[in-house]
Design an enzyme around this catalytic site. Structure first.
Site, PDB file in Angstrom:
ATOM      1  CD  GLU A  38      -8.623   0.783   7.943  1.00 55.71           C
ATOM      2  OE1 GLU A  38      -8.630  -0.178   8.728  1.00 55.71           O
ATOM      3  OE2 GLU A  38      -7.962   1.816   8.149  1.00 55.71           O
TER       4      GLU A  38
ATOM      5  CG  ASP B 105      -8.721  -1.427  11.941  1.00 55.18           C
ATOM      6  OD1 ASP B 105      -7.782  -2.145  11.518  1.00 55.18           O
ATOM      7  OD2 ASP B 105      -9.115  -0.423  11.318  1.00 55.18           O
TER       8      ASP B 105
ATOM      9  CG  ASP C 217      -0.317  -0.583   2.467  1.00 54.33           C
ATOM     10  OD1 ASP C 217       0.925  -0.512   2.594  1.00 54.33           O
ATOM     11  OD2 ASP C 217      -1.036  -1.113   3.316  1.00 54.33           O
TER      12      ASP C 217
ATOM     13  CG  HIS D  81      -5.788  -2.402   8.855  1.00 52.50           C
ATOM     14  ND1 HIS D  81      -5.923  -1.178   9.469  1.00 52.50           N
ATOM     15  CD2 HIS D  81      -4.436  -2.603   8.791  1.00 52.50           C
ATOM     16  CE1 HIS D  81      -4.737  -0.682   9.756  1.00 52.50           C
ATOM     17  NE2 HIS D  81      -3.819  -1.527   9.357  1.00 52.50           N
TER      18      HIS D  81
HETATM   19  C1  F6R Z   1       1.495  -1.508   6.006  1.00 55.01           C
HETATM   20  C2  F6R Z   1       0.253  -2.244   6.133  1.00 55.01           C
HETATM   21  C3  F6R Z   1      -0.567  -2.215   7.379  1.00 55.01           C
HETATM   22  C4  F6R Z   1       0.276  -2.475   8.632  1.00 55.01           C
HETATM   23  C5  F6R Z   1      -0.610  -2.375   9.872  1.00 55.01           C
HETATM   24  C6  F6R Z   1       0.187  -2.565  11.149  1.00 55.01           C
HETATM   25  O1  F6R Z   1       2.056  -1.688   4.731  1.00 55.01           O
HETATM   26  O2  F6R Z   1      -0.138  -2.849   5.193  1.00 55.01           O
HETATM   27  O3  F6R Z   1      -1.577  -3.183   7.295  1.00 55.01           O
HETATM   28  O4  F6R Z   1       0.841  -3.744   8.555  1.00 55.01           O
HETATM   29  O5  F6R Z   1      -1.237  -1.134   9.896  1.00 55.01           O
HETATM   30  O6  F6R Z   1       1.079  -1.513  11.277  1.00 55.01           O
HETATM   31  P1  F6R Z   1       2.198  -1.524  12.404  1.00 55.01           P
HETATM   32  O7  F6R Z   1       3.144  -2.593  12.040  1.00 55.01           O
HETATM   33  O8  F6R Z   1       2.813  -0.155  12.334  1.00 55.01           O
HETATM   34  O9  F6R Z   1       1.508  -1.790  13.694  1.00 55.01           O
END
Ligand code: F6R
Length: 263
Positions: free
Chosen positions: A143, A136, A67, A138
């Site tokens: 989301e 959450d 992303d 995701h």
């Molecule tokens: C990032 C991504 C997100 C993160 C998630 C957890 O490329 O795809 O799904 O893996 O938001 O983020 P952290 O590791 O910062 O807790």
């Protein structure tokens, strides 16, 4: 789903790096799906160390990131492009011509999303997809409420995700509201999936996606439908799992089988 509970975040990073390196050693032209955020940082440090120790060569690897924030140019301090260059690509000998991220500044997002899917297909598909998980539930920026069959598209970030990610910006107001993200369907097309979670803040999402029902309310639960998923957890993120003892037992048997001499 192989659920592996390890002592701490450092052990998660070591094991993840071991799995990624083995993939690349077995097939130097592997196609990797990569994630950003706080969780994979320690893994990327381990990969850099292994590259510096000449244990692995990433020069023939193709990679696709999950992303990117919409509106941030590639060279923005907080873009995921910058993150990947600073933490992995620029330090571990990746060929930048083979490292792809969604374009957060595309003129035509629909065309850019279709193009990203086409590129993944043209590369032969993702051999190993690395994932983190949001508080959450995701995965990538899919989301809660995302279609479990979704493909690369624009997705609005929840307030929760924006406030979780505000730590990387000066304030929550600076966190973009939109992202361009691969879909859950895109992720499920990967050959193998490796999800990492560390810290107490992930315990609820981890419990829901592993032990709850498959539901668009918990996007990571879609991984229950994939035959080759490994989940690496530290004790904190595994803290709410009801069947933790069983996963430990299964893992012990699995490790014994893998390390026993073949007859
Ligand atoms: C990032 C991504 C997100 C993160 C998630 C957890 O490329 O795809 O799904 O893996 O938001 O983020 P952290 O590791 O910062 O807790």
């Amino acid at each position: 789903m192989r659920v592996v509970i390890l002592e701490d975040a450092a052990a998660v990073a070591q094991r993840a790096a071991e799995i990624i390196c083995r993939q690349v050693q077995d097939n130097p032209q592997s196609v990797l799906g990569l994630a950003t955020g706080g969780t994979p940082l320690a893994t990327y440090r381990c990969l850099v160390q292994r590259y510096e120790a000449d244990e692995v060569d990433f020069s023939q690897v193709t990679s696709f990131n999950l992303d990117e924030y919409v509106g941030l140019p590639k060279d923005h301090e907080q873009s995921y492009s910058t993150f990947m260059h600073q933490n992995l690509f620029g330090k571990a000998g990746f060929d930048l011509n083979k490292c792809f991220l969604p374009d957060g500044t595309a003129e035509n997002f629909e065309a850019a999303c279709d193009d990203y899917e086409r590129r993944i297909d043209d590369s032969g598909g993702i051999d190993l997809q690395l994932l983190g998980i949001g508080t959450d539930g995701h995965i990538a920026f899919n989301e809660p409420g995302s279609s479990l069959a979704s493909r690369t598209r624009i997705k609005t970030l929840t307030e929760r995700t924006r406030s979780d990610n505000a730590r990387f910006f000066d304030s929550v107001d600076q966190v973009p509201k939109l992202s361009i993200t691969v879909g859950i369907g895109t992720i499920l097309d990967s050959d193998r999936i490796l999800l990492l979670a560390t810290g107490k803040s992930k315990a609820s999402a981890v419990r829901s996606f592993i032990e709850g029902p498959v539901s668009a309310n918990v996007p990571a639960s879609a991984l229950q439908m994939h035959p080759k998923v490994t989940v690496l957890l530290d004790e904190d993120s595994a803290g709410w799992l009801v069947r933790a003892d069983y996963y430990r037992e299964v893992e012990q048997v699995q490790r014994e089988l893998e390390t026993s001499p073949k007859s």
